[in-house]
Design a protein around this motif. Structure first.
Motif, PDB file in Angstrom:
ATOM      1  N   ASN A   1     -17.981   4.732 -11.585  1.00  0.00           N
ATOM      2  CA  ASN A   1     -18.319   3.348 -11.346  1.00  0.00           C
ATOM      3  C   ASN A   1     -17.807   2.840 -10.004  1.00  0.00           C
ATOM      4  OD1 ASN A   1     -19.518   2.537 -14.086  1.00  0.00           O
ATOM      5  ND2 ASN A   1     -17.639   3.568 -14.648  1.00  0.00           N
ATOM      6  N   SER A   2     -16.638   3.239  -9.571  1.00  0.00           N
ATOM      7  CA  SER A   2     -16.167   2.755  -8.289  1.00  0.00           C
ATOM      8  C   SER A   2     -16.804   3.533  -7.151  1.00  0.00           C
ATOM      9  CB  SER A   2     -14.638   2.857  -8.212  1.00  0.00           C
ATOM     10  OG  SER A   2     -14.228   4.203  -8.289  1.00  0.00           O
TER      11      SER A   2
ATOM     12  N   MET B   1     -24.835  -3.934 -17.458  1.00  0.00           N
ATOM     13  CA  MET B   1     -25.701  -4.010 -16.285  1.00  0.00           C
ATOM     14  C   MET B   1     -26.618  -5.207 -16.405  1.00  0.00           C
ATOM     15  SD  MET B   1     -28.389  -1.164 -14.758  1.00  0.00           S
ATOM     16  CE  MET B   1     -29.324  -1.067 -16.285  1.00  0.00           C
ATOM     17  N   THR B   2     -26.917  -5.824 -15.264  1.00  0.00           N
ATOM     18  CA  THR B   2     -27.863  -6.931 -15.216  1.00  0.00           C
ATOM     19  C   THR B   2     -28.462  -7.004 -13.823  1.00  0.00           C
ATOM     20  OG1 THR B   2     -28.152  -9.276 -15.739  1.00  0.00           O
ATOM     21  CG2 THR B   2     -26.176  -8.674 -14.515  1.00  0.00           C
TER      22      THR B   2
ATOM     23  N   MET C   1     -23.539  -3.610 -11.860  1.00  0.00           N
ATOM     24  CA  MET C   1     -22.867  -2.908 -12.953  1.00  0.00           C
ATOM     25  C   MET C   1     -21.404  -3.310 -12.974  1.00  0.00           C
ATOM     26  SD  MET C   1     -24.320   0.975 -12.802  1.00  0.00           S
ATOM     27  CE  MET C   1     -26.053   1.346 -13.010  1.00  0.00           C
ATOM     28  N   PHE C   2     -20.882  -3.525 -14.189  1.00  0.00           N
ATOM     29  CA  PHE C   2     -19.493  -3.926 -14.364  1.00  0.00           C
ATOM     30  C   PHE C   2     -18.811  -2.963 -15.337  1.00  0.00           C
ATOM     31  CE2 PHE C   2     -22.024  -7.691 -13.482  1.00  0.00           C
ATOM     32  CZ  PHE C   2     -21.358  -8.245 -12.405  1.00  0.00           C
TER      33      PHE C   2
ATOM     34  N   ARG D   1     -12.324  -2.829 -14.735  1.00  0.00           N
ATOM     35  CA  ARG D   1     -12.636  -4.074 -14.050  1.00  0.00           C
ATOM     36  C   ARG D   1     -13.170  -3.803 -12.638  1.00  0.00           C
ATOM     37  NH1 ARG D   1     -11.319  -8.700 -16.953  1.00  0.00           N
ATOM     38  NH2 ARG D   1     -11.060  -8.014 -19.097  1.00  0.00           N
ATOM     39  N   GLN D   2     -14.060  -2.845 -12.523  1.00  0.00           N
ATOM     40  CA  GLN D   2     -14.700  -2.524 -11.261  1.00  0.00           C
ATOM     41  C   GLN D   2     -16.170  -2.915 -11.347  1.00  0.00           C
ATOM     42  OE1 GLN D   2     -13.956   1.631 -11.175  1.00  0.00           O
ATOM     43  NE2 GLN D   2     -11.856   1.451 -10.453  1.00  0.00           N
ATOM     44  N   ASP D   3     -16.747  -3.251 -10.217  1.00  0.00           N
ATOM     45  CA  ASP D   3     -18.164  -3.608 -10.200  1.00  0.00           C
ATOM     46  C   ASP D   3     -18.822  -3.008  -8.964  1.00  0.00           C
ATOM     47  OD1 ASP D   3     -18.494  -5.953  -8.004  1.00  0.00           O
ATOM     48  OD2 ASP D   3     -16.550  -6.147  -9.008  1.00  0.00           O
ATOM     49  N   VAL D   4     -20.130  -2.869  -9.039  1.00  0.00           N
ATOM     50  CA  VAL D   4     -20.890  -2.306  -7.930  1.00  0.00           C
ATOM     51  C   VAL D   4     -22.252  -2.978  -7.895  1.00  0.00           C
ATOM     52  CG1 VAL D   4     -21.836  -0.404  -9.310  1.00  0.00           C
ATOM     53  CG2 VAL D   4     -21.655  -0.154  -6.834  1.00  0.00           C
TER      54      VAL D   4
END
Length: 510
Positions: A70-71, A421-422, A431-432, A437-440
């Motif tokens: 994710n990161s 995801m949204t 994506m979260f 607690r990472q997002d992209v």
């Protein structure tokens, strides 16, 4: 004296011999027990050491896999479906996307009333690192435009929602709905056909009975695979307002359908009547303060469902309490921050989508600016809040003028509920990762549509000096938006809809 010393010296060997004799008397039972206990203790300590090491290794593996997944960038392009033309026909705009329960089939609906089903091909042995692609499996016209003569109202053919039923035999079943009518479709395969009829020719013409002199036994002959989509039930005339949600119950016998003011419960085998379970229509329509925006059944508890409203509240209802669930069991609502109060507060707080986690412990809601995760055991506030595009808060006035503020974004969970995801504007999707607690932010674009090309994270600059890879908030294209997303239930494969194109991405495999 000499005699006493000699007696003492003679007595010492006797005492040693007596002690040895006593030791030998105890050895068969006690010593054997001590030795066995010592071995068991060593084995238990060794087992606990191995178990602790394994747990520690698993924790670190999960940590690094989570960081890597994710990161770091590891989503890559897989496929894109749809025409490349800049002039997009209204009927070709995708309005819903849904994987079936195994992920083998992916269904899309469009504004032209068509349903297109894609099937995942088997993985190639020559390229084990590449998952099977999705190719067209079946296409059929689900809904046609209609006209309500009593209300002088035109009913669009647009597909609002598609929901798959759990597979019970070789055939697949799905529900599709437009604004007024829900249909149950059966998707089946046929690779054999009967031949050798007695009373009709191969082309279907009936034979003259006087020419029938022998009796033939019909046989099945192989034929090219043909996928048939046939309507099994049509559920209509139950909604006065536009249907916005359908959800299949975990008992696999019933489903719900929701419009702006009512929620109905249907049996899949009965299409001429339904039961109204929620009705928020006031006696005087001038007193109407909110409408229903989404509804969904609990994935495990067949008596529980939730529905969201335009005021930002989520109500959980228990059908065991009463036949009409106007009195909710729980109400989830976050108090509004007075500092953020504005003219647009009520509009952006409206919930556009609600989804239970696969475990049933949490539910996710999407409003205009954020995604919120709620624990079903805590009604006062969400346990997690993720800002999707907070940089648009200063642009709400212009978004109100071009009606983008009324866009309804959907959201989805990954297979193990660890990532959500949204969609967003400029063909961005977010994506979260809940655990770290990472997002992209990623982009669905034909510029990055080379096979297995890695998606680069995108960043939006809100002001000041803009970096090389960043895009200014003033440069965002609000006509390009991702409203509909879906996540494969088992693998890291996602599908996002951009106007008339369906993009499929997968996790990059080493």
């Amino acid at each position: 004296m000499g005699g006493g010393e000699n007696m003492g010296q003679l007595a010492q060997p006797c005492r040693r011999q007596k002690m040895q004799q006593d030791h030998l008397d105890v050895d068969p039972l006690f010593i054997r027990f001590l030795r066995t206990f010592k071995e068991v203790l060593k084995f238990v300590l060794f087992s606990y050491t191995v178990l602790f090491g394994a747990l520690l290794l698993a924790r670190w593996t999960t940590y690094f896999m989570g960081r890597r997944g994710n990161s770091d960038v590891q989503w890559c392009f897989s496929q894109v479906k749809g025409a490349i033309d800049d002039d997009v026909a209204e009927a070709d705009i995708i309005s819903t996307v849904e994987f079936n329960h195994s992920g083998e089939l992916l269904a899309t609906g469009d504004k032209g009333g068509r349903v297109v089903i894609f099937q995942q091909e088997p993985e190639s042995k020559n390229q084990p690192q590449c998952r099977g692609e999705y190719n067209v499996y079946s296409t059929f016209q689900s809904h046609e435009p209609e006209f309500d003569y009593l209300k002088s109202l035109e009913i669009e053919e647009k597909i609002n929602k598609i929901r798959w039923l759990p597979q019970k035999n070789a055939a697949q079943f799905l529900l599709s709905t437009n604004d007024k009518t829900i249909k149950l479709w059966k998707i089946s395969e046929r690779d054999k056909r009967p031949e050798g009829y007695n009373l009709k020719e191969e082309d279907g013409r009936y034979r003259d009975l006087n020419t029938v002199t022998t009796l033939r036994v019909p046989v099945f002959k192989p034929m090219d695979l043909m996928v048939e989509a046939s309507p099994r039930r049509v559920f209509s005339n139950a909604h006065t307002y536009h249907i916005n949600s359908i959800s299949v119950n975990s008992d696999c016998e019933t489903y719900l359908s929701a419009d702006d003011l009512r929620i109905n419960l249907w049996n899949l085998e009965i299409n001429d009547r339904s039961f109204n379970i929620v009705d928020i229509k006031p006696t005087n329509m001038e007193e109407l303060t909110e409408v229903i925006t989404a509804a969904e059944f609990h994935p495990n508890q067949c008596n529980t469902f939730v529905y969201s409203s335009s005021k930002g509240t989520i109500r959980l209802c228990d059908m065991r309490a009463s036949a009409l669930c106007d009195q909710h069991a729980k109400q989830f609502e976050e108090p509004e921050d007075p500092n953020n109060r504005s003219f647009f507060s009520e509009i952006i707080s409206s919930i556009s989508d609600v989804k239970f986690s696969h475990s049933g412990r949490y539910m996710m809601t999407r409003d205009y600016l954020s995604v919120k995760i709620w624990d079903l055991n805590m009604e006062s506030r969400p346990v997690e809040t993720y800002q999707v595009h907070e940089y648009l808060r200063s642009k709400l006035c212009s978004l109100y003028e071009n009606d983008c503020i009324f866009d309804k974004f959907e959201c989805c969970w990954n297979g193990n509920d660890s990532v959500v995801m949204t969609g967003s504007y400029n063909n961005f999707f977010r994506m979260f990762d809940r655990g770290y607690r990472q997002d992209v932010t990623l982009e669905a674009s034909r510029e990055n549509s080379k096979p297995r090309s890695v998606l680069k994270p995108r960043k939006v600059s809100t002001g000041g000096k803009r970096k090389k890879d960043e895009i200014s908030v003033d440069s965002l294209d609000f006509n390009k938006k991702i409203l509909h997303t879906a996540w494969h239930p088992l693998d890291n494969i996602i599908a996002v809809a951009t106007t008339n194109n369906l993009y499929i991405f997968q996790e990059k495999l080493n």
